[in-house]
Motif scaffolding. Structure first.
Motif, PDB file in Angstrom:
ATOM      1  N   PRO A   1      -2.031   4.637 -44.744  1.00 54.95           N
ATOM      2  CA  PRO A   1      -0.895   4.665 -43.579  1.00 54.95           C
ATOM      3  C   PRO A   1      -1.123   5.571 -42.580  1.00 54.95           C
ATOM      4  O   PRO A   1      -0.319   5.405 -41.437  1.00 54.95           O
ATOM      5  N   ALA A   2      -1.619   6.561 -42.737  1.00 57.24           N
ATOM      6  CA  ALA A   2      -1.837   7.573 -41.715  1.00 57.24           C
ATOM      7  C   ALA A   2      -2.345   6.977 -40.207  1.00 57.24           C
ATOM      8  O   ALA A   2      -2.613   7.517 -39.212  1.00 57.24           O
ATOM      9  N   SER A   3      -3.102   5.819 -40.572  1.00 56.56           N
ATOM     10  CA  SER A   3      -3.907   5.071 -39.475  1.00 56.56           C
ATOM     11  C   SER A   3      -3.160   4.239 -38.645  1.00 56.56           C
ATOM     12  O   SER A   3      -3.370   3.732 -37.745  1.00 56.56           O
ATOM     13  N   ILE A   4      -1.619   3.969 -39.082  1.00 57.37           N
ATOM     14  CA  ILE A   4      -0.818   3.114 -38.473  1.00 57.37           C
ATOM     15  C   ILE A   4      -0.667   3.329 -36.969  1.00 57.37           C
ATOM     16  O   ILE A   4      -0.916   2.541 -36.090  1.00 57.37           O
ATOM     17  N   GLU A   5      -0.275   4.496 -36.691  1.00 53.64           N
ATOM     18  CA  GLU A   5      -0.096   5.051 -35.351  1.00 53.64           C
ATOM     19  C   GLU A   5      -1.284   5.059 -34.435  1.00 53.64           C
ATOM     20  O   GLU A   5      -1.109   4.594 -33.425  1.00 53.64           O
ATOM     21  N   VAL A   6      -2.469   5.401 -34.863  1.00 47.19           N
ATOM     22  CA  VAL A   6      -3.734   5.118 -33.859  1.00 47.19           C
ATOM     23  C   VAL A   6      -3.948   3.756 -33.912  1.00 47.19           C
ATOM     24  O   VAL A   6      -4.449   3.445 -32.925  1.00 47.19           O
ATOM     25  N   LEU A   7      -3.644   2.877 -34.801  1.00 49.96           N
ATOM     26  CA  LEU A   7      -3.885   1.367 -34.546  1.00 49.96           C
ATOM     27  C   LEU A   7      -2.773   0.696 -33.543  1.00 49.96           C
ATOM     28  O   LEU A   7      -3.291  -0.142 -32.955  1.00 49.96           O
ATOM     29  N   LEU A   8      -1.638   1.281 -33.610  1.00 48.22           N
ATOM     30  CA  LEU A   8      -0.625   0.744 -32.446  1.00 48.22           C
ATOM     31  C   LEU A   8      -1.036   1.305 -31.197  1.00 48.22           C
ATOM     32  O   LEU A   8      -0.441   1.048 -30.354  1.00 48.22           O
ATOM     33  N   ASP A   9      -1.589   2.590 -31.102  1.00 45.54           N
ATOM     34  CA  ASP A   9      -2.014   3.321 -29.846  1.00 45.54           C
ATOM     35  C   ASP A   9      -2.566   2.261 -28.763  1.00 45.54           C
ATOM     36  O   ASP A   9      -3.462   1.762 -28.990  1.00 45.54           O
ATOM     37  N   GLY A  10      -1.668   1.925 -27.713  1.00 48.23           N
ATOM     38  CA  GLY A  10      -2.091   0.889 -26.661  1.00 48.23           C
ATOM     39  C   GLY A  10      -2.277  -0.405 -27.027  1.00 48.23           C
ATOM     40  O   GLY A  10      -2.809  -1.201 -26.315  1.00 48.23           O
ATOM     41  N   ALA A  11      -1.440  -0.540 -28.032  1.00 51.70           N
ATOM     42  CA  ALA A  11      -1.338  -2.149 -28.532  1.00 51.70           C
ATOM     43  C   ALA A  11      -0.697  -3.063 -27.578  1.00 51.70           C
ATOM     44  O   ALA A  11      -1.389  -4.333 -27.509  1.00 51.70           O
ATOM     45  N   LEU A  12      -0.187  -2.710 -26.537  1.00 53.61           N
ATOM     46  CA  LEU A  12       0.566  -3.568 -25.640  1.00 53.61           C
ATOM     47  C   LEU A  12      -0.233  -3.567 -24.467  1.00 53.61           C
ATOM     48  O   LEU A  12       0.065  -4.328 -23.353  1.00 53.61           O
ATOM     49  N   ALA A  13      -1.267  -2.633 -24.380  1.00 55.55           N
ATOM     50  CA  ALA A  13      -2.249  -2.815 -23.054  1.00 55.55           C
ATOM     51  C   ALA A  13      -2.909  -4.105 -23.034  1.00 55.55           C
ATOM     52  O   ALA A  13      -3.136  -4.860 -23.981  1.00 55.55           O
ATOM     53  N   SER A  14      -3.402  -4.547 -21.924  1.00 56.85           N
ATOM     54  CA  SER A  14      -4.125  -5.647 -21.720  1.00 56.85           C
ATOM     55  C   SER A  14      -5.730  -5.663 -22.338  1.00 56.85           C
ATOM     56  O   SER A  14      -6.500  -4.914 -21.370  1.00 56.85           O
ATOM     57  N   ASN A  15      -5.819  -6.019 -23.602  1.00 55.37           N
ATOM     58  CA  ASN A  15      -7.013  -5.566 -24.260  1.00 55.37           C
ATOM     59  C   ASN A  15      -7.752  -7.076 -24.470  1.00 55.37           C
ATOM     60  O   ASN A  15      -7.164  -8.125 -24.652  1.00 55.37           O
ATOM     61  N   PRO A  16      -9.172  -7.148 -24.758  1.00 55.03           N
ATOM     62  CA  PRO A  16      -9.556  -8.436 -25.432  1.00 55.03           C
ATOM     63  C   PRO A  16      -9.142  -9.036 -26.423  1.00 55.03           C
ATOM     64  O   PRO A  16      -8.715  -8.009 -27.366  1.00 55.03           O
ATOM     65  N   LYS A  17      -9.006 -10.125 -26.615  1.00 61.81           N
ATOM     66  CA  LYS A  17      -8.493 -11.037 -27.741  1.00 61.81           C
ATOM     67  C   LYS A  17      -8.967 -10.289 -29.065  1.00 61.81           C
ATOM     68  O   LYS A  17      -8.361  -9.940 -29.982  1.00 61.81           O
ATOM     69  N   GLU A  18     -10.313  -9.814 -28.985  1.00 62.90           N
ATOM     70  CA  GLU A  18     -11.010  -9.608 -30.412  1.00 62.90           C
ATOM     71  C   GLU A  18     -10.239  -8.049 -30.563  1.00 62.90           C
ATOM     72  O   GLU A  18     -10.246  -7.812 -31.999  1.00 62.90           O
ATOM     73  N   VAL A  19      -9.775  -7.308 -29.840  1.00 65.49           N
ATOM     74  CA  VAL A  19      -9.149  -5.962 -30.143  1.00 65.49           C
ATOM     75  C   VAL A  19      -7.887  -6.311 -30.643  1.00 65.49           C
ATOM     76  O   VAL A  19      -7.543  -5.689 -31.757  1.00 65.49           O
TER      77      VAL A  19
END
Length: 166
Positions: free
Chosen positions: A130-148
Motif C-alpha cells: 500500500p505504500a506504493s499507492i502515492e508513487v503510482l499516482l504521482d503524475g497520473a494526470l500528466a499526458s503519458n502514453p496509454k501503456e503507462v
C-alpha cells in the motif's frame, strides 16, 4: 478504460497467499558467484554483459545482489535499467521496492521512456505494498502514453487495499 478498472477491482478481492517466514535464503556459494559475476559485468563489461549478468543472477535474492541491481537502475543505458527493473520486480525485499520507488519518482530518462516507465510501475505493483499507492499516482494526470496509464491501473489493482480502489 472502464473495463480495466473493473478488472483491477476484481484483483482486490483475490486472496493473497503469503509465507510468514518468507523464502529460504540462497546458498552462500550461489550468492558469492552472483556477486562476483555482477561485479565483473559492472566493472569491466558493457551493456550486454551487464544485462546478461542481471538476467542470470538477479533471481538470487540476497542483499549483495540487491546492491548491484540498484546500481543497474542508475546505469546510463536504458536496456540495463530495464533488466534491473525486471529483476527487482520479483525481489522479495522492502529495499528493492524502495529502489523502484526512487527511480520511478526521480529518473527523468526512465519516465520519458513509456515502455520502461510502464514496466517500472508494474514492478512496483507486483510487490502489492500500500505504500506504493502515492508513487503510482504521482503524475497520473500528466499526458503519458496509454501503456503507462494501463500499467498504473494494473499496479493499483494488484495492491490489496481499499485506498488503491479510491
Amino acid at each position: 478504460m472502464l473495463q480495466l478498472l473493473l478488472l483491477a477491482s476484481l484483483w482486490i478481492g483475490a486472496p493473497v497467499a503469503e509465507d510468514p517466514e518468507g523464502p529460504p535464503p540462497p546458498a552462500p556459494e550461489l550468492v558469492e558467484a552472483a556477486e562476483e559475476a555482477l561485479e565483473a559485468a559492472f566493472d569491466d563489461g558493457k551493456a550486454p554483459e551487464r544485462i546478461a549478468a542481471i538476467e542470470e543472477h538477479g533471481g538470487v535474492h540476497a542483499p549483495e545482489v540487491l546492491r548491484w541491481l540498484e546500481k543497474g537502475l542508475k546505469d546510463k543505458e536504458l536496456t540495463v535499467k530495464a533488466a534491473a527493473v525486471e529483476a527487482l520486480r520479483w525481489f522479495p525485499d522492502e529495499k528493492a521496492l524502495k529502489a523502484l520507488h526512487r527511480v520511478a519518482l526521480k529518473d527523468k530518462a526512465l519516465r520519458d521512456d513509456g515502455a520502461l516507465f510502464a514496466a517500472t510501475l508494474k514492478a512496483i505493483g507486483q510487490h502489492g505494498d500500500p505504500a506504493s499507492i502515492e508513487v503510482l499516482l504521482d503524475g497520473a494526470l500528466a499526458s503519458n502514453p496509454k501503456e503507462v496509464g494501463v500499467a498504473r491501473i494494473y499496479a493499483l489493482g494488484h495492491i490489496r487495499d481499499a485506498a488503491s480502489v479510491e
